[in-house]
Design a protein around this motif. Structure first.
Motif, PDB file in Angstrom:
ATOM      1  N   SER A 159       0.822  -1.214   0.000  1.00  0.00           N
ATOM      2  CA  SER A 159       0.000   0.000   0.000  1.00  0.00           C
ATOM      3  C   SER A 159       0.859   1.269   0.000  1.00  0.00           C
ATOM      4  O   SER A 159       0.415   2.317  -0.478  1.00  0.00           O
ATOM      5  N   SER A 160       2.102   1.184   0.510  1.00  0.00           N
ATOM      6  CA  SER A 160       2.930   2.392   0.480  1.00  0.00           C
ATOM      7  C   SER A 160       3.537   2.646  -0.904  1.00  0.00           C
ATOM      8  O   SER A 160       4.209   3.638  -1.120  1.00  0.00           O
ATOM      9  N   ASN A 161       3.264   1.758  -1.861  1.00  0.00           N
ATOM     10  CA  ASN A 161       3.733   1.983  -3.242  1.00  0.00           C
ATOM     11  C   ASN A 161       2.798   2.866  -4.061  1.00  0.00           C
ATOM     12  O   ASN A 161       3.102   3.198  -5.208  1.00  0.00           O
ATOM     13  N   CYS A 162       1.643   3.204  -3.498  1.00  0.00           N
ATOM     14  CA  CYS A 162       0.642   3.977  -4.258  1.00  0.00           C
ATOM     15  C   CYS A 162       1.186   5.359  -4.618  1.00  0.00           C
ATOM     16  O   CYS A 162       1.777   6.039  -3.772  1.00  0.00           O
ATOM     17  N   ILE A 163       0.984   5.776  -5.876  1.00  0.00           N
ATOM     18  CA  ILE A 163       1.430   7.104  -6.318  1.00  0.00           C
ATOM     19  C   ILE A 163       0.245   8.050  -6.562  1.00  0.00           C
ATOM     20  O   ILE A 163       0.408   9.105  -7.169  1.00  0.00           O
ATOM     21  N   LEU A 164      -0.957   7.646  -6.139  1.00  0.00           N
ATOM     22  CA  LEU A 164      -2.141   8.507  -6.230  1.00  0.00           C
ATOM     23  C   LEU A 164      -2.410   8.981  -7.663  1.00  0.00           C
ATOM     24  O   LEU A 164      -2.711  10.146  -7.901  1.00  0.00           O
ATOM     25  N   CYS A 165      -2.299   8.056  -8.608  1.00  0.00           N
ATOM     26  CA  CYS A 165      -2.535   8.422 -10.010  1.00  0.00           C
ATOM     27  C   CYS A 165      -4.022   8.421 -10.344  1.00  0.00           C
ATOM     28  O   CYS A 165      -4.433   8.971 -11.365  1.00  0.00           O
ATOM     29  N   ALA A 166      -4.824   7.737  -9.525  1.00  0.00           N
ATOM     30  CA  ALA A 166      -6.291   7.638  -9.709  1.00  0.00           C
ATOM     31  C   ALA A 166      -6.697   6.614 -10.767  1.00  0.00           C
ATOM     32  O   ALA A 166      -7.874   6.524 -11.106  1.00  0.00           O
ATOM     33  N   CYS A 167      -5.756   5.842 -11.309  1.00  0.00           N
ATOM     34  CA  CYS A 167      -6.132   4.797 -12.277  1.00  0.00           C
ATOM     35  C   CYS A 167      -7.153   3.848 -11.657  1.00  0.00           C
ATOM     36  O   CYS A 167      -8.094   3.417 -12.320  1.00  0.00           O
ATOM     37  N   CYS A 168      -6.959   3.506 -10.376  1.00  0.00           N
ATOM     38  CA  CYS A 168      -7.841   2.529  -9.731  1.00  0.00           C
ATOM     39  C   CYS A 168      -9.221   3.121  -9.471  1.00  0.00           C
ATOM     40  O   CYS A 168     -10.236   2.572  -9.912  1.00  0.00           O
ATOM     41  N   THR A 169      -9.261   4.238  -8.779  1.00  0.00           N
ATOM     42  CA  THR A 169     -10.552   4.816  -8.385  1.00  0.00           C
ATOM     43  C   THR A 169     -11.414   5.127  -9.608  1.00  0.00           C
ATOM     44  O   THR A 169     -12.616   4.868  -9.619  1.00  0.00           O
ATOM     45  N   THR A 170     -10.801   5.648 -10.660  1.00  0.00           N
ATOM     46  CA  THR A 170     -11.596   6.040 -11.824  1.00  0.00           C
ATOM     47  C   THR A 170     -11.854   4.878 -12.791  1.00  0.00           C
ATOM     48  O   THR A 170     -12.413   5.087 -13.864  1.00  0.00           O
ATOM     49  N   SER A 171     -11.454   3.669 -12.399  1.00  0.00           N
ATOM     50  CA  SER A 171     -11.868   2.493 -13.177  1.00  0.00           C
ATOM     51  C   SER A 171     -12.938   1.704 -12.427  1.00  0.00           C
ATOM     52  O   SER A 171     -13.385   0.665 -12.893  1.00  0.00           O
ATOM     53  N   CYS A 172     -13.345   2.220 -11.258  1.00  0.00           N
ATOM     54  CA  CYS A 172     -14.289   1.507 -10.393  1.00  0.00           C
ATOM     55  C   CYS A 172     -15.734   1.863 -10.747  1.00  0.00           C
ATOM     56  O   CYS A 172     -16.127   3.036 -10.659  1.00  0.00           O
ATOM     57  N   ASN A 178     -21.445   6.509  -7.881  1.00  0.00           N
ATOM     58  CA  ASN A 178     -21.595   7.108  -6.558  1.00  0.00           C
ATOM     59  C   ASN A 178     -20.290   7.794  -6.172  1.00  0.00           C
ATOM     60  O   ASN A 178     -19.399   7.188  -5.605  1.00  0.00           O
ATOM     61  N   GLY A 179     -20.216   9.074  -6.509  1.00  0.00           N
ATOM     62  CA  GLY A 179     -18.982   9.834  -6.276  1.00  0.00           C
ATOM     63  C   GLY A 179     -18.651  10.023  -4.806  1.00  0.00           C
ATOM     64  O   GLY A 179     -17.550  10.451  -4.468  1.00  0.00           O
ATOM     65  N   SER A 180     -19.603   9.682  -3.902  1.00  0.00           N
ATOM     66  CA  SER A 180     -19.296   9.845  -2.477  1.00  0.00           C
ATOM     67  C   SER A 180     -18.458   8.678  -1.954  1.00  0.00           C
ATOM     68  O   SER A 180     -17.891   8.753  -0.855  1.00  0.00           O
ATOM     69  N   TYR A 181     -18.400   7.577  -2.712  1.00  0.00           N
ATOM     70  CA  TYR A 181     -17.537   6.447  -2.330  1.00  0.00           C
ATOM     71  C   TYR A 181     -16.090   6.933  -2.312  1.00  0.00           C
ATOM     72  O   TYR A 181     -15.618   7.521  -3.289  1.00  0.00           O
ATOM     73  N   LEU A 182     -15.393   6.685  -1.208  1.00  0.00           N
ATOM     74  CA  LEU A 182     -14.011   7.176  -1.105  1.00  0.00           C
ATOM     75  C   LEU A 182     -13.129   6.578  -2.201  1.00  0.00           C
ATOM     76  O   LEU A 182     -12.206   7.223  -2.690  1.00  0.00           O
ATOM     77  N   GLY A 183     -13.401   5.340  -2.572  1.00  0.00           N
ATOM     78  CA  GLY A 183     -12.706   4.737  -3.707  1.00  0.00           C
ATOM     79  C   GLY A 183     -11.455   3.963  -3.324  1.00  0.00           C
ATOM     80  O   GLY A 183     -10.908   4.114  -2.226  1.00  0.00           O
ATOM     81  N   PRO A 184     -10.982   3.113  -4.259  1.00  0.00           N
ATOM     82  CA  PRO A 184      -9.849   2.225  -3.981  1.00  0.00           C
ATOM     83  C   PRO A 184      -8.573   2.952  -3.538  1.00  0.00           C
ATOM     84  O   PRO A 184      -7.893   2.499  -2.613  1.00  0.00           O
ATOM     85  N   ALA A 185      -8.244   4.077  -4.176  1.00  0.00           N
ATOM     86  CA  ALA A 185      -6.975   4.741  -3.827  1.00  0.00           C
ATOM     87  C   ALA A 185      -6.988   5.215  -2.372  1.00  0.00           C
ATOM     88  O   ALA A 185      -5.993   5.050  -1.639  1.00  0.00           O
ATOM     89  N   ALA A 186      -8.114   5.792  -1.934  1.00  0.00           N
ATOM     90  CA  ALA A 186      -8.204   6.269  -0.549  1.00  0.00           C
ATOM     91  C   ALA A 186      -8.123   5.088   0.425  1.00  0.00           C
ATOM     92  O   ALA A 186      -7.513   5.196   1.505  1.00  0.00           O
ATOM     93  N   ILE A 187      -8.709   3.947   0.036  1.00  0.00           N
ATOM     94  CA  ILE A 187      -8.650   2.767   0.914  1.00  0.00           C
ATOM     95  C   ILE A 187      -7.221   2.219   0.977  1.00  0.00           C
ATOM     96  O   ILE A 187      -6.740   1.825   2.051  1.00  0.00           O
ATOM     97  N   VAL A 188      -6.537   2.226  -0.147  1.00  0.00           N
ATOM     98  CA  VAL A 188      -5.129   1.794  -0.154  1.00  0.00           C
ATOM     99  C   VAL A 188      -4.304   2.700   0.776  1.00  0.00           C
ATOM    100  O   VAL A 188      -3.471   2.228   1.559  1.00  0.00           O
TER     101      VAL A 188
END
Ligand code: FES
Length: 250
Positions: A159-172, A178-188
């Motif tokens: 999880s510390s390898n995340c670079i916050l590119c948003a590839c994950c969250t914006t593929s969900c 539901n834009g209120s979902y924090l999304g995968p990147a925030a959970i990582v």
């Protein structure tokens, strides 16, 4: 369609001729996005970012996209390339299109498009801020460093390898509807601190994850794991956070 411009080939590898089809949008002149196609000749080993730079510098200067490091570190050039979220600086032309084929490039989904491939990242970073992405430890610091064993460090290694590119969250697909979902990147990012043996705010972060904007929104679609340019096992990480929330409740 832009005028074809084929630069002089100075390479020994035969070049590829491809059509680059980009979803473009200018809020000052367009009612909605539209496709524009640019014929390009490039090396198979060129990156999609090289192709976009070529189009911007020599064909269509108004083309707008974000990029910075060019080496898969800053996370700023996430876009949908050939139907999948990727970093333009890490995607090689030969891996995303055949010679003579058409390569589609679109902005990442679920965020407002500001212009062309540029999206408003504020909601994404608001979700990041919501998980308190900083080390919390009120105990007096030791004389040296706050130490971890190799096993403890391993728990947060992915999880510390995340670079916050948003590839994950914006593929969900859940994030799309539901834009209120924090999304995968925030959970990582939450995982990175929840499983940091030195951090003392585990319960606070688990409570955030247990809200209706947190981990329970995940439907295990695996899109996030497939999209991650850092090969982070995101779905597994989300499952680990779900289990930690359940153990906290029991
Ligand atoms: S430009 Fe920095 S990650 Fe691609």
């Amino acid at each position: 369609m832009a005028e074809q411009h084929i630069p002089k080939n100075t390479h020994t590898t035969p070049p590829m001729r491809v059509k680059v089809k980009i979803l473009r949008y200018n809020p000052e002149t367009d009612k909605k996005p539209h496709w524009e196609t640019y014929p390009v000749e490039a090396q198979p080993s060129d990156r999609v970012l090289d192709v976009l730079n070529y189009i911007k510098w020599y064909v269509e200067p108004s083309l707008t996209f974000r990029r910075s490091c060019g080496h898969g570190i800053c996370g700023s050039d996430a876009m949908m390339i050939a139907g999948r979220n990727r970093l333009a600086c890490k995607a090689l032309l030969r891996d995303v299109v055949k010679d003579g084929g058409t390569l589609t490039i679109e902005p990442i989904r679920g965020l407002k498009v500001e212009k062309d491939l540029l999206t408003d990242m504020e909601p994404f970073f608001d979700a990041y801020k919501a998980i308190m992405p900083y080390f919390i430890n009120e105990s007096p610091p030791p004389a040296g460093e706050r130490l971890q064993s190799p096993e403890q460090a391993e728990r947060m290694a992915h999880s510390s390898n995340c670079i916050l590119c948003a590839c994950c969250t914006t593929s969900c697909p859940i994030f799309w509807v539901n834009g209120s979902y924090l999304g995968p990147a925030a959970i990582v990012q939450a995982h990175r601190f929840i499983f940091d043996s030195r951090d003392e705010a585990t319960n606070q972060r688990l409570n955030i994850m247990n809200q209706n904007t947190g981990v329970w929104r995940c439907r295990t679609a695996y899109n996030c794991t497939e999209a991650c340019p850092r090969d982070i096992p995101i779905t597994t990480i989300i499952e680990e956070v779900k289990r930690a929330v359940m153990y906290q409740q029991s």
